[in-house]
Design a protein around this motif. Structure first.
Motif, mmCIF file in Angstrom:
data_model
loop_
_atom_site.group_PDB
_atom_site.id
_atom_site.type_symbol
_atom_site.label_atom_id
_atom_site.label_comp_id
_atom_site.label_asym_id
_atom_site.label_seq_id
_atom_site.Cartn_x
_atom_site.Cartn_y
_atom_site.Cartn_z
ATOM 1 N N ASN A 131 -7.195 7.046 -2.993
ATOM 2 C CA ASN A 131 -7.244 5.824 -2.788
ATOM 3 C C ASN A 131 -6.888 5.629 -1.177
ATOM 4 O O ASN A 131 -5.547 6.395 -1.190
ATOM 5 N N ILE A 132 -6.847 5.076 -0.655
ATOM 6 C CA ILE A 132 -5.804 4.262 0.755
ATOM 7 C C ILE A 132 -5.072 3.298 0.139
ATOM 8 O O ILE A 132 -4.518 2.886 -0.640
ATOM 9 N N VAL A 133 -3.118 4.671 0.837
ATOM 10 C CA VAL A 133 -2.525 3.693 0.473
ATOM 11 C C VAL A 133 -1.962 2.035 1.309
ATOM 12 O O VAL A 133 -0.877 1.323 0.325
ATOM 13 N N LYS A 134 -2.782 1.899 2.475
ATOM 14 C CA LYS A 134 -2.605 0.186 2.912
ATOM 15 C C LYS A 134 -3.482 0.256 3.525
ATOM 16 O O LYS A 134 -4.502 1.318 4.045
ATOM 17 N N PRO A 135 -3.276 -1.535 3.935
ATOM 18 C CA PRO A 135 -5.032 -1.403 5.294
ATOM 19 C C PRO A 135 -4.738 -0.664 6.304
ATOM 20 O O PRO A 135 -3.868 -0.443 6.880
ATOM 21 N N PRO A 136 -5.924 -0.642 6.773
ATOM 22 C CA PRO A 136 -6.040 0.222 8.167
ATOM 23 C C PRO A 136 -4.915 -0.908 8.928
ATOM 24 O O PRO A 136 -6.023 -2.067 9.568
ATOM 25 N N VAL A 137 -4.932 0.158 10.069
ATOM 26 C CA VAL A 137 -3.980 -0.765 11.267
ATOM 27 C C VAL A 137 -5.224 -0.928 12.432
ATOM 28 O O VAL A 137 -4.441 -2.046 12.738
ATOM 29 N N GLU A 138 -6.044 -0.101 12.162
ATOM 30 C CA GLU A 138 -6.946 -0.496 12.919
ATOM 31 C C GLU A 138 -8.539 0.316 12.974
ATOM 32 O O GLU A 138 -8.220 0.837 11.819
ATOM 33 N N PRO A 139 -9.545 -0.150 13.406
ATOM 34 C CA PRO A 139 -10.601 0.040 12.565
ATOM 35 C C PRO A 139 -11.089 1.216 12.573
ATOM 36 O O PRO A 139 -10.813 1.890 13.679
#
Length: 459
Positions: A251-259
């Protein structure tokens, strides 16, 4: 004064003696362990490292792994990467025959053509009924002769000429022995040939499950344009040990910092050699770059550039196969998708990682049960390389000296605190050197002060 200086130097010499070397590690120096029962009379024991080992080891080189006998003594061991896949067998052409459509069929054969077979059941010739067959109609059905195959096939592959348009077709695959009675072995197989943004999504393979029969029949069941099949190929299954590998879903560990940039964590050190993307929505694709690194802040290493997709073909999902990457035990992964919003929407994809476990060999010295211990912040790789001792084992022909076993469930040994790096010891030698330097300065200052006093007294 000389007496105090001598005492300071003596204290420094005593304090600078090297600390005694640790005599060895015990089971309690490791966080977790597994019980290993060894058959009596075994000399060399082999086992596949379980997934929990990769989750809890401290070092990605598996240097914090040991095997202890019942007396608590470490025994010689070595680990090996699982042998690389030899790859599937080569495709080979299969004899096939088009079956034209007619208004009625022959009751004896169930065909719109006369089928002539040889003594061994091989199809010799198919004669169309010219009086009932419209030869201008495109062919939507093919007969495949497997009478010459020595083993079952694992998959079929269709071949057709390249075209500019996109193609999605649904097929049914049937098997039979007598050209009259058929059983369905694949009710809805999909083949595709789609071009998008300079990429070609071609899916021309049909997996085959277990089947009985010397003939196969493929029928195109959709109402779209027919597939202009020019060749049909078969491939037997991979021989030897199973090449199945477990897959982790990350799973993704953190929200995307950029698209379009996503980061994932395997939460362990797994020998990953396959990756794939799982999309939340159908008709999604990603022209992606995949990178990995072992620690936060480290430089990213590019592992793969490729196209992943999930296409709905007339109710049948066509997904990209897992892609091969160089084996790495990096924990952190980064996915960069070009034009992510237009190709896969706002939902982030999940990353799956397939890995091939190591094989552990150890010498069954002493009495059992043995303990496989792992997870230690203080353990280092053994100083003596014993890999040469295990030459000649793990042979492909099954005549190796090893005895394969399965470890028991994971238990706690020293506990998770053994995975915490201990604080650095005080730099005693540096402290004492500074003390000597400061003491020497004080001694010199005291001697100078006494000299000045003596000169004043003489005046």
């Amino acid at each position: 004064m000389k007496k105090w200086l001598f005492m300071l130097i003596l204290v420094l010499m005593l304090g600078c003696r090297p600390s005694p070397i640790t005599t060895g590690l015990t089971e309690n120096d490791f966080a977790y362990g597994m019980n290993v029962e060894v058959p009596k009379g075994s000399a060399i024991v082999a086992l596949t490292l379980p997934e929990q080992v990769y989750t809890h080891v401290f070092r990605k080189d598996l240097g914090d792994l040991r095997v202890f006998n019942a007396a608590g003594e470490p025994v010689p061991h070595t680990t090996r990467h699982v042998k690389a896949d030899a790859g599937p067998p080569a495709w080979h052409p299969l004899p096939f025959f088009p079956l034209p459509e007619v208004q009625d069929t022959d009751a004896a054969t169930g065909y719109s053509v006369y089928v002539r077979t040889g003594p061994d059941g091989a199809v010799v010739r198919l004669d169309s009924r010219a009086d009932k067959t419209d030869t201008t109609q495109p062919i939507r059905e093919f007969l495949i002769d497997l009478s010459g195959e020595k083993e079952r096939l694992a998959a079929l592959r269709l071949e057709w000429p390249p075209e500019n348009g996109n193609r999605i077709a649904t097929l049914t695959v049937e098997a039979g022995n007598d050209l009259a009675h058929w059983s369905t072995i694949h009710s809805r197989a999909a083949v595709t040939d789609i071009r998008y943004a300079g990429h070609r999504l071609r899916n021309d393979e049909i997996p085959l499950s277990r089947y009985t029969g010397r003939y196969l029949r493929i029928r195109q069941t959709d109402t779209g344009p027919t597939i202009p099949v020019t060749g049909i190929y078969g491939r037997p299954p991979v021989s030897g040990p199973s090449n199945a590998r477990p897959f982790l879903e990350l799973n993704i560990v953190k929200p995307p910092v950029e698209p379009g940039v996503f980061e994932y964590d395997t939460e362990g050190s797994y020998p990953v050699d396959r990756v794939n993307l799982i999309f939340a929505q159908t008709n999604s694709m990603a022209d992606a770059v995949l990178e990995s690194r072992n620690a936060p802040g480290a430089a990213w290493t590019r592992r793969l550039t490729g196209l992943f997709y999930r296409i709905d073909a007339d109710g049948i999902e066509v997904v990209s196969a897992p892609k091969s990457v160089p084996v790495t035990m990096d924990r952190y992964w980064r996915l960069t998708v070009k034009d992510s919003k237009s190709t896969m929407g706002v939902n982030a994809p999940r990353l799956t990682a397939g890995f091939r476990s190591h094989t552990l060999f150890f010498i069954a010295r002493g009495s059992g049960p043995f303990t496989l211990a792992f997870g230690s912040a203080v353990a280092r790789p053994p100083e003596i390389n014993v890999a040469a001792m295990f030459d000649g084992i793990d042979r492909a022909d099954g005549t190796g000296l090893e005895r394969w076993v399965f470890p028991g469930p994971m238990v706690e040994l020293g506990g998770p605190q053994k995975l915490v790096t201990p604080p650095e010891p005080l730099p005693l030698r540096r402290i004492l050197l500074w003390c000597l330097l400061v003491g020497g300065v004080l001694v010199v200052a005291a001697m100078a002060w006494q000299l000045v006093r003596g000169l004043k007294a003489a005046d």
